[in-house]
Design an enzyme around this catalytic site. Sequence first.
Site, PDB file in Angstrom:
ATOM      1  N   LEU A 102     -31.613-127.750 -18.195  1.00 20.01           N
ATOM      2  CA  LEU A 102     -32.254-126.683 -17.426  1.00 20.01           C
ATOM      3  C   LEU A 102     -31.903-126.988 -15.980  1.00 20.01           C
ATOM      4  O   LEU A 102     -31.823-128.156 -15.579  1.00 20.01           O
ATOM      5  CB  LEU A 102     -33.772-126.710 -17.617  1.00 20.01           C
ATOM      6  CG  LEU A 102     -34.314-126.322 -19.004  1.00 20.01           C
ATOM      7  CD1 LEU A 102     -35.841-126.434 -19.028  1.00 20.01           C
ATOM      8  CD2 LEU A 102     -33.888-124.912 -19.388  1.00 20.01           C
ATOM      9  N   ASP A 103     -31.707-125.926 -15.177  1.00 18.56           N
ATOM     10  CA  ASP A 103     -31.395-126.134 -13.764  1.00 18.56           C
ATOM     11  C   ASP A 103     -32.546-126.864 -13.070  1.00 18.56           C
ATOM     12  O   ASP A 103     -33.684-126.835 -13.544  1.00 18.56           O
ATOM     13  CB  ASP A 103     -31.165-124.784 -13.070  1.00 18.56           C
ATOM     14  CG  ASP A 103     -29.964-124.049 -13.640  1.00 18.56           C
ATOM     15  OD1 ASP A 103     -29.077-124.717 -14.200  1.00 18.56           O
ATOM     16  OD2 ASP A 103     -29.922-122.808 -13.521  1.00 18.56           O
ATOM     17  N   LYS A 104     -32.238-127.438 -11.928  1.00 14.67           N
ATOM     18  CA  LYS A 104     -33.249-128.194 -11.181  1.00 14.67           C
ATOM     19  C   LYS A 104     -34.485-127.328 -10.880  1.00 14.67           C
ATOM     20  O   LYS A 104     -35.616-127.787 -10.943  1.00 14.67           O
ATOM     21  CB  LYS A 104     -32.603-128.688  -9.878  1.00 14.67           C
ATOM     22  CG  LYS A 104     -33.457-129.640  -9.097  1.00 14.67           C
ATOM     23  CD  LYS A 104     -32.690-130.137  -7.892  1.00 14.67           C
ATOM     24  CE  LYS A 104     -33.615-130.859  -6.934  1.00 14.67           C
ATOM     25  NZ  LYS A 104     -32.942-131.228  -5.691  1.00 14.67           N
TER      26      LYS A 104
END
Length: 238
Positions: A102-104
């Site tokens: 998952l993106d930051k």
Amino acid sequence: MERLDKIISSRTALSRKEAKGFISGGKVSVNGAVIKSSEYKVSENDEILLDGKKISGKEHLYIVLNKPEGYVSATEDQEQKTVLELVPPELSRKGLFPAGRLDKDTTGLMIITDDGEFAHDILAPRKHVSKSYAVTIDLPVTEEMKRGFENGVELIDGVCKPALLEITGERTATVTLSEGRYHQIKRMFGCFGAKVTKLHRLSVGGFHLPEDLSPGKCREITPGELELIKQTKTAETR
Ligand code: URA
């Protein structure tokens, strides 16, 4: 039967030496009795507590994390905080990694495991394990976007598999994907000139983020929940 220090080291992130330190320091109990000898022999079914917390005796660990913003989906990073830093010591173990990225700035359901085969199964596009996300964008969500997602949005790395877009509000939607490309949802909305302002993963397969798991918290996935993830996989690959 295995030595106590060896079994603790194999089921946690502790080295053999560190495990010995915990044992001699009186911080380990087996079936309710404090054991101070590292050579003490334990079997698979003995209940071992480390600092009062039970350590898992299972071959593989499956953890669900409610990922907060600001953490990267990696096992190590020189500069940034990783999702593995959120795993408490009693759930920690060598070889754990996030099953999927998952993106930051993305929040929500993240699975952390030490089972490579399981991770492959839930990530491989041909296994069709769906992932659902609650999305907020900076423009109204339109029927054109919905149709576009269903027909397969064309990105620079090829046409996406059909995705489901359910409009839940003026600027909000639930999007369900069966693949996981880099920044996929952000890029898909980008094709319609929209910017994703909030992204939260709700489910993987038939398993939903537990409502009582607050951001930054994790717990072991129950055998029943594990089945939910796996069941979807078999139903959808049929
Ligand atoms: N799509 C994205 O753009 N980012 C994520 O973190 C997950 C899906």
